[in-house]
Design a protein around this motif. Sequence first.
Motif, PDB file in Angstrom:
ATOM      1  N   LEU A 196       6.812 -14.436   8.574  1.00  0.00           N
ATOM      2  CA  LEU A 196       5.368 -14.449   8.807  1.00  0.00           C
ATOM      3  C   LEU A 196       4.615 -14.001   7.543  1.00  0.00           C
ATOM      4  N   MET A 197       5.124 -12.982   6.873  1.00  0.00           N
ATOM      5  CA  MET A 197       4.493 -12.517   5.643  1.00  0.00           C
ATOM      6  C   MET A 197       4.555 -13.607   4.568  1.00  0.00           C
ATOM      7  N   VAL A 234       0.864  -1.174   0.000  1.00  0.00           N
ATOM      8  CA  VAL A 234       0.000   0.000   0.000  1.00  0.00           C
ATOM      9  C   VAL A 234       0.907   1.233   0.000  1.00  0.00           C
ATOM     10  N   PRO A 235       0.707   2.172  -0.944  1.00  0.00           N
ATOM     11  CA  PRO A 235       1.543   3.374  -0.956  1.00  0.00           C
ATOM     12  C   PRO A 235       1.518   4.082   0.393  1.00  0.00           C
ATOM     13  N   GLY A 236       2.691   4.400   0.903  1.00  0.00           N
ATOM     14  CA  GLY A 236       2.799   5.092   2.185  1.00  0.00           C
ATOM     15  C   GLY A 236       2.778   4.180   3.403  1.00  0.00           C
ATOM     16  N   ALA A 237       2.565   2.882   3.214  1.00  0.00           N
ATOM     17  CA  ALA A 237       2.531   1.955   4.354  1.00  0.00           C
ATOM     18  C   ALA A 237       3.942   1.722   4.876  1.00  0.00           C
ATOM     19  N   MET A 238       4.024   1.438   6.163  1.00  0.00           N
ATOM     20  CA  MET A 238       5.331   1.192   6.779  1.00  0.00           C
ATOM     21  C   MET A 238       5.904  -0.171   6.366  1.00  0.00           C
ATOM     22  N   ASP A 239       5.048  -1.155   6.207  1.00  0.00           N
ATOM     23  CA  ASP A 239       5.501  -2.497   5.844  1.00  0.00           C
ATOM     24  C   ASP A 239       5.399  -2.708   4.340  1.00  0.00           C
ATOM     25  N   GLU A 240       6.473  -3.226   3.764  1.00  0.00           N
ATOM     26  CA  GLU A 240       6.463  -3.564   2.346  1.00  0.00           C
ATOM     27  C   GLU A 240       5.962  -4.989   2.174  1.00  0.00           C
ATOM     28  N   LYS A 257      -4.409  -2.068   5.386  1.00  0.00           N
ATOM     29  CA  LYS A 257      -3.445  -0.997   5.644  1.00  0.00           C
ATOM     30  C   LYS A 257      -2.065  -1.322   5.080  1.00  0.00           C
ATOM     31  N   THR A 258      -1.789  -2.609   4.887  1.00  0.00           N
ATOM     32  CA  THR A 258      -0.477  -3.001   4.368  1.00  0.00           C
ATOM     33  C   THR A 258      -0.533  -3.729   3.034  1.00  0.00           C
ATOM     34  N   LEU A 259      -1.631  -4.425   2.755  1.00  0.00           N
ATOM     35  CA  LEU A 259      -1.748  -5.219   1.532  1.00  0.00           C
ATOM     36  C   LEU A 259      -2.692  -4.533   0.555  1.00  0.00           C
ATOM     37  N   SER A 260      -2.147  -4.111  -0.568  1.00  0.00           N
ATOM     38  CA  SER A 260      -2.925  -3.414  -1.589  1.00  0.00           C
ATOM     39  C   SER A 260      -3.860  -4.382  -2.315  1.00  0.00           C
ATOM     40  N   GLU A 261      -4.907  -3.863  -2.888  1.00  0.00           N
ATOM     41  CA  GLU A 261      -5.812  -4.675  -3.695  1.00  0.00           C
ATOM     42  C   GLU A 261      -5.286  -4.829  -5.122  1.00  0.00           C
ATOM     43  N   ASN A 262      -4.195  -4.131  -5.408  1.00  0.00           N
ATOM     44  CA  ASN A 262      -3.528  -4.219  -6.707  1.00  0.00           C
ATOM     45  C   ASN A 262      -2.089  -4.662  -6.475  1.00  0.00           C
ATOM     46  N   ALA A 263      -1.546  -5.385  -7.443  1.00  0.00           N
ATOM     47  CA  ALA A 263      -0.162  -5.837  -7.325  1.00  0.00           C
ATOM     48  C   ALA A 263       0.593  -5.527  -8.597  1.00  0.00           C
ATOM     49  N   LYS A 264       1.863  -5.295  -8.425  1.00  0.00           N
ATOM     50  CA  LYS A 264       2.772  -5.085  -9.547  1.00  0.00           C
ATOM     51  C   LYS A 264       3.677  -6.315  -9.610  1.00  0.00           C
ATOM     52  N   ILE A 265       3.657  -6.987 -10.750  1.00  0.00           N
ATOM     53  CA  ILE A 265       4.492  -8.170 -10.941  1.00  0.00           C
ATOM     54  C   ILE A 265       5.565  -7.805 -11.956  1.00  0.00           C
TER      55      ILE A 265
END
Length: 177
Positions: free
Chosen positions: A75-76, A35-41, A160-168
């Motif tokens: 964990l991720m 998620v843009p701006g999220a602390m966790d990648e 808050k950390t996992l976007s609904e869109n992904a870049k592959i």
Amino acid sequence: MKRITVLFVALLIGSTVFSQKMITRSGEIKFDATVPGAMDEVIGTNKTVSAIFDKSTTELVILGLVKSFKFKSALMEEHFNENYMESDKLPKATFKGKILNYDAKAGSYDVEGDLTIHGITNKVKTKITTVNDSGKMVLSGVFNIKLSDYKLDVPSLAKKTLSENAKISLKLALENK
């Protein structure tokens, strides 16, 4: 006997010289659903991707094992494999398509085909770049996808950390077969 040996060597050299297929077993795919701006990648990298490109037909096939994606957090990685991708049940992600208007020169090309993730196949189209480097052809490009198109649901707690869109992103250094 000498004629047979010479003929065999000529056929071997001829098939190598005129081979139209290029392969890799060490391609790289990055999955980024941060998620843009999220602390966790939310970024996983797979460096054991197989691909084959047939220059004569311009067909491109890419295969990545889902469990081969590595994340910064164990964990991720566990959540990615068990909760989202169900990698025990659906172990592969694939792309089967064609590079359009390919002319063997380094440059930018359209590629389109079928992307299969989580057992769901969708038609996709994107741009790829080819670069010739020390006898290898390096393909790179990005697929932007909606996770819901592949029946990958983002729970409300993870939004808050996992976007609904992904870049592959992919990078494949292909060599003559």
